[in-house]
Design a protein around this motif. Structure first.
Motif, PDB file in Angstrom:
ATOM      1  N   CYS A  23       1.576 -10.602   3.872  1.00 16.75           N
ATOM      2  CA  CYS A  23       2.334 -11.001   2.684  1.00 16.75           C
ATOM      3  C   CYS A  23       3.500 -11.892   3.071  1.00 16.75           C
ATOM      4  O   CYS A  23       4.061 -11.763   4.162  1.00 16.75           O
ATOM      5  CB  CYS A  23       2.843  -9.775   1.937  1.00 16.75           C
ATOM      6  SG  CYS A  23       3.533 -10.245   0.338  1.00 16.75           S
ATOM      7  N   LEU A  25       6.233 -12.022   1.110  1.00 23.23           N
ATOM      8  CA  LEU A  25       7.467 -11.381   0.658  1.00 23.23           C
ATOM      9  C   LEU A  25       7.613 -10.042   1.397  1.00 23.23           C
ATOM     10  O   LEU A  25       6.683  -9.589   2.080  1.00 23.23           O
ATOM     11  CB  LEU A  25       7.455 -11.142  -0.856  1.00 23.23           C
ATOM     12  CG  LEU A  25       7.374 -12.378  -1.762  1.00 23.23           C
ATOM     13  CD1 LEU A  25       7.463 -11.970  -3.235  1.00 23.23           C
ATOM     14  CD2 LEU A  25       8.461 -13.394  -1.438  1.00 23.23           C
ATOM     15  N   ARG A  26       8.737  -9.418   1.242  1.00 21.59           N
ATOM     16  CA  ARG A  26       8.986  -8.114   1.879  1.00 21.59           C
ATOM     17  C   ARG A  26       9.598  -7.177   0.837  1.00 21.59           C
ATOM     18  O   ARG A  26      10.710  -6.680   1.011  1.00 21.59           O
ATOM     19  CB  ARG A  26       9.989  -8.273   3.044  1.00 21.59           C
ATOM     20  CG  ARG A  26       9.470  -9.000   4.250  1.00 21.59           C
ATOM     21  CD  ARG A  26       8.491  -8.118   5.029  1.00 21.59           C
ATOM     22  NE  ARG A  26       7.904  -8.853   6.143  1.00 21.59           N
ATOM     23  CZ  ARG A  26       6.861  -9.683   6.047  1.00 21.59           C
ATOM     24  NH1 ARG A  26       6.286  -9.885   4.879  1.00 21.59           N
ATOM     25  NH2 ARG A  26       6.398 -10.293   7.104  1.00 21.59           N
ATOM     26  N   CYS A  27       8.888  -6.958  -0.265  1.00 15.44           N
ATOM     27  CA  CYS A  27       9.463  -6.170  -1.356  1.00 15.44           C
ATOM     28  C   CYS A  27       9.908  -4.807  -0.831  1.00 15.44           C
ATOM     29  O   CYS A  27       9.150  -4.097  -0.167  1.00 15.44           O
ATOM     30  CB  CYS A  27       8.472  -6.010  -2.488  1.00 15.44           C
ATOM     31  SG  CYS A  27       7.969  -7.594  -3.148  1.00 15.44           S
ATOM     32  N   TYR A  29      10.185  -1.936  -2.087  1.00 11.68           N
ATOM     33  CA  TYR A  29       9.418  -0.722  -2.402  1.00 11.68           C
ATOM     34  C   TYR A  29       8.052  -0.710  -1.727  1.00 11.68           C
ATOM     35  O   TYR A  29       7.295   0.252  -1.853  1.00 11.68           O
ATOM     36  CB  TYR A  29       9.234  -0.591  -3.926  1.00 11.68           C
ATOM     37  CG  TYR A  29       8.822  -1.893  -4.587  1.00 11.68           C
ATOM     38  CD1 TYR A  29       7.523  -2.351  -4.494  1.00 11.68           C
ATOM     39  CD2 TYR A  29       9.753  -2.675  -5.264  1.00 11.68           C
ATOM     40  CE1 TYR A  29       7.144  -3.559  -5.059  1.00 11.68           C
ATOM     41  CE2 TYR A  29       9.386  -3.882  -5.835  1.00 11.68           C
ATOM     42  CZ  TYR A  29       8.081  -4.321  -5.725  1.00 11.68           C
ATOM     43  OH  TYR A  29       7.704  -5.510  -6.264  1.00 11.68           O
ATOM     44  N   CYS A  30       7.707  -1.805  -1.046  1.00 13.03           N
ATOM     45  CA  CYS A  30       6.340  -1.944  -0.521  1.00 13.03           C
ATOM     46  C   CYS A  30       6.292  -2.038   0.995  1.00 13.03           C
ATOM     47  O   CYS A  30       5.385  -1.509   1.627  1.00 13.03           O
ATOM     48  CB  CYS A  30       5.705  -3.175  -1.156  1.00 13.03           C
ATOM     49  SG  CYS A  30       4.025  -3.546  -0.634  1.00 13.03           S
ATOM     50  N   MET A  31       7.280  -2.705   1.572  1.00 16.78           N
ATOM     51  CA  MET A  31       7.245  -2.935   3.026  1.00 16.78           C
ATOM     52  C   MET A  31       8.636  -2.791   3.610  1.00 16.78           C
ATOM     53  O   MET A  31       9.618  -3.167   2.960  1.00 16.78           O
ATOM     54  CB  MET A  31       6.821  -4.382   3.298  1.00 16.78           C
ATOM     55  CG  MET A  31       5.359  -4.579   3.440  1.00 16.78           C
ATOM     56  SD  MET A  31       5.075  -5.865   4.643  1.00 16.78           S
ATOM     57  CE  MET A  31       4.421  -7.126   3.601  1.00 16.78           C
ATOM     58  N   GLY A  70      -1.595  -6.809   0.025  1.00 18.77           N
ATOM     59  CA  GLY A  70      -1.069  -8.047   0.523  1.00 18.77           C
ATOM     60  C   GLY A  70      -1.030  -9.121  -0.561  1.00 18.77           C
ATOM     61  O   GLY A  70      -1.225  -8.849  -1.719  1.00 18.77           O
ATOM     62  N   GLU A  71      -0.706 -10.292  -0.106  1.00 15.77           N
ATOM     63  CA  GLU A  71      -0.698 -11.395  -1.057  1.00 15.77           C
ATOM     64  C   GLU A  71      -2.008 -12.163  -0.916  1.00 15.77           C
ATOM     65  O   GLU A  71      -2.243 -12.797   0.121  1.00 15.77           O
ATOM     66  CB  GLU A  71       0.525 -12.302  -0.821  1.00 15.77           C
ATOM     67  CG  GLU A  71       0.536 -13.564  -1.645  1.00 15.77           C
ATOM     68  CD  GLU A  71       0.291 -13.324  -3.155  1.00 15.77           C
ATOM     69  OE1 GLU A  71       0.698 -12.277  -3.698  1.00 15.77           O
ATOM     70  OE2 GLU A  71      -0.351 -14.193  -3.773  1.00 15.77           O
ATOM     71  N   ASN A  99       2.008 -12.221  -6.078  1.00 15.96           N
ATOM     72  CA  ASN A  99       3.473 -12.325  -6.171  1.00 15.96           C
ATOM     73  C   ASN A  99       3.897 -13.697  -6.687  1.00 15.96           C
ATOM     74  O   ASN A  99       5.077 -13.932  -6.904  1.00 15.96           O
ATOM     75  CB  ASN A  99       4.134 -11.994  -4.833  1.00 15.96           C
ATOM     76  CG  ASN A  99       3.777 -12.969  -3.712  1.00 15.96           C
ATOM     77  OD1 ASN A  99       3.471 -14.131  -3.953  1.00 15.96           O
ATOM     78  ND2 ASN A  99       3.845 -12.490  -2.481  1.00 15.96           N
ATOM     79  N   THR A 325       0.890  -2.707   0.754  1.00 21.11           N
ATOM     80  CA  THR A 325       0.248  -3.959   1.155  1.00 21.11           C
ATOM     81  C   THR A 325      -1.047  -3.707   1.926  1.00 21.11           C
ATOM     82  O   THR A 325      -1.914  -4.577   2.013  1.00 21.11           O
ATOM     83  CB  THR A 325       1.238  -4.845   1.951  1.00 21.11           C
ATOM     84  OG1 THR A 325       0.683  -6.126   2.099  1.00 21.11           O
ATOM     85  CG2 THR A 325       1.558  -4.278   3.303  1.00 21.11           C
TER      86      THR A 325
HETATM   87 FE1  SF4 Z   1       5.751  -7.475  -2.493  1.00 23.53          FE
HETATM   88 FE2  SF4 Z   1       3.133  -7.628  -3.121  1.00 23.53          FE
HETATM   89 FE3  SF4 Z   1       4.038  -8.415  -0.777  1.00 23.53          FE
HETATM   90 FE4  SF4 Z   1       4.033  -5.834  -1.324  1.00 23.53          FE
HETATM   91  S1  SF4 Z   1       2.255  -7.087  -1.120  1.00 23.53           S
HETATM   92  S2  SF4 Z   1       5.640  -7.016  -0.286  1.00 23.53           S
HETATM   93  S3  SF4 Z   1       4.486  -5.913  -3.527  1.00 23.53           S
HETATM   94  S4  SF4 Z   1       4.594  -9.290  -2.752  1.00 23.53           S
END
Ligand code: SF4
Ligand code: SAM
Length: 329
Positions: A23, A25-27, A29-31, A70-71, A99, A325
């Motif tokens: 991914c 991003l590093r949200c 709540y997710c990573m 993942g993305e 995302n 992810t």
């Molecule tokens: Fe954010 Fe989706 Fe990446 Fe998780 S997989 S970090 S929710 S963008």
């Protein structure tokens, strides 16, 4: 026609396919901030393997696939893959969860391939808070995807995870998007899939708490009937163009009608988001198993399916430490 069914009499027609664990991003709540240990490439299902598995599953009554990760759009070859599965007879619906960072330029092609709806993760409309939640400065590109999806007439759903101390102040501005836009804004209870185990859930933004906040601001808020197998409880404000949903993902009040199965990027087959995975389809495919044997393994394991997410979690041999992810949400 054959219809895959579980031991609780639920027809299974929906696959959530996580095509990568990577991914951009590093949200929060997710990573974890430092990311996770990504799987070595050979451990990931190839697109050919995924296509074969999708074909097998469509032959068993799966008619709807959601591409997630993942993305999804960080994996090279994803558009060709979507094109291939879009030709599978019997697969009536392909949806995407993204995302939105890389998605805007691809929207016309997604439409051409028959993708019906896009779920866009967007937890805030405030650029600074977007950075705090995702740890990346990509708000603008995500909003370009928001605009592109609406412009091309695909269904748009916004997924916003509500987190105490992070973005509760964004509930109303996000819900306000439904005033003038034909969009479904869905608030999701935070789950413990952040790659580090459970947070403190004393302050969980639960379904009733989110609903109460919405009702204070929108006193005329009305409930909509829930579509079959829906995970969201849906509402609308009279006169608004869009709808507002709440997904009780942690409270798990919707499990009774669950029609979905999951496949992770490394081929782990899951019959519930909260289970540890029931077997690895990649290994079965790579040892040369026939389609018939794949089908009978899948049908057999659905006969042992947990009735809900609580039972699935109780059956685990280890606590939840995985990141969303690696599961696909
Ligand atoms: Fe954010 Fe989706 Fe990446 Fe998780 S997989 S970090 S929710 S963008
Ligand atoms: N990267 C894509 C995205 O963010 O839309 C697809 C994968 S993401 C794992 C799928 C969905 O899972 C997103 O809507 C995200 O908000 C949600 N999600 C991730 N971690 C979560 C958590 N701990 N609790 C609730 N939802 C979560």
């Amino acid at each position: 026609m054959y219809q895959l069914t579980d031991n609780h009499g639920r027809a299974i027609n929906y696959l959530r396919l996580a095509v990568t664990d990577r991914c951009n991003l590093r949200c929060f709540y997710c990573m974890p901030e430092e990311g996770i240990d990504y799987l070595p490439k050979p451990h990931l299902l190839s697109f050919e393997e995924m296509e074969r598995i999708v074909r097998v599953l469509v032959g068993m009554g799966i008619n709807k696939v959601r591409i997630t990760g993942g993305e999804p759009f960080v994996r090279r070859g994803i558009m060709e893959f979507i094109e291939k599965i879009s030709r599978i007879e019997g697969l009536n619906q392909i949806n995407i969860t993204t995302n939105g960072v890389l998605t805007a330029p691809l929207v016309p092609d997604l439409k051409r391939l028959g993708v019906k709806s896009v779920n866009l993760s967007l937890d805030t409309l405030d650029r600074q808070r977007f950075f705090e939640v995702t740890r990346r400065d990509e708000f603008e590109r995500v909003m370009q995807t928001f605009d592109a999806v609406l412009e091309h007439g695909l269904d748009l759903k916004i997924n916003a995870v509500v987190m105490a101390g992070k973005n509760a102040q964004d509930i109303i501005p996000l819900a306000e998007l439904t005033r003038h836009q034909k969009v479904s804004v869905r608030f999701i209870e935070e789950m413990p899939f952040n790659g580090a185990g459970a947070n403190q859930y004393d302050e969980l933004w639960s379904y009733p708490k989110i609903l109460a906040a919405l009702k204070i601001h929108f006193p005329t808020l009305q409930k909509l009937p829930d579509p079959p197998n829906s995970t969201a409880y849906n509402y609308f404000v009279p006169g608004f163009k869009g709808t507002i949903g709440i997904i009780a993902a942690y409270s798990r009040t919707f499990c009774g009608t669950c029609n979905r199965i999951r496949l992770t990027p490394q081929g782990v087959f899951k019959t519930c988001l909260y289970d540890e995975g029931v077997f690895n389809l990649r290994d079965m495919v790579r040892t040369g198993m026939s389609d018939d044997s794949l089908r009978s393994n899948i049908a057999n394991v659905l006969r042992l399916r947990a009735k809900d997410g609580f039972e699935a979690e109780a059956r685990r041999t280890s606590h939840i430490t995985e990141s969303m992810t690696t599961i696909g949400g």
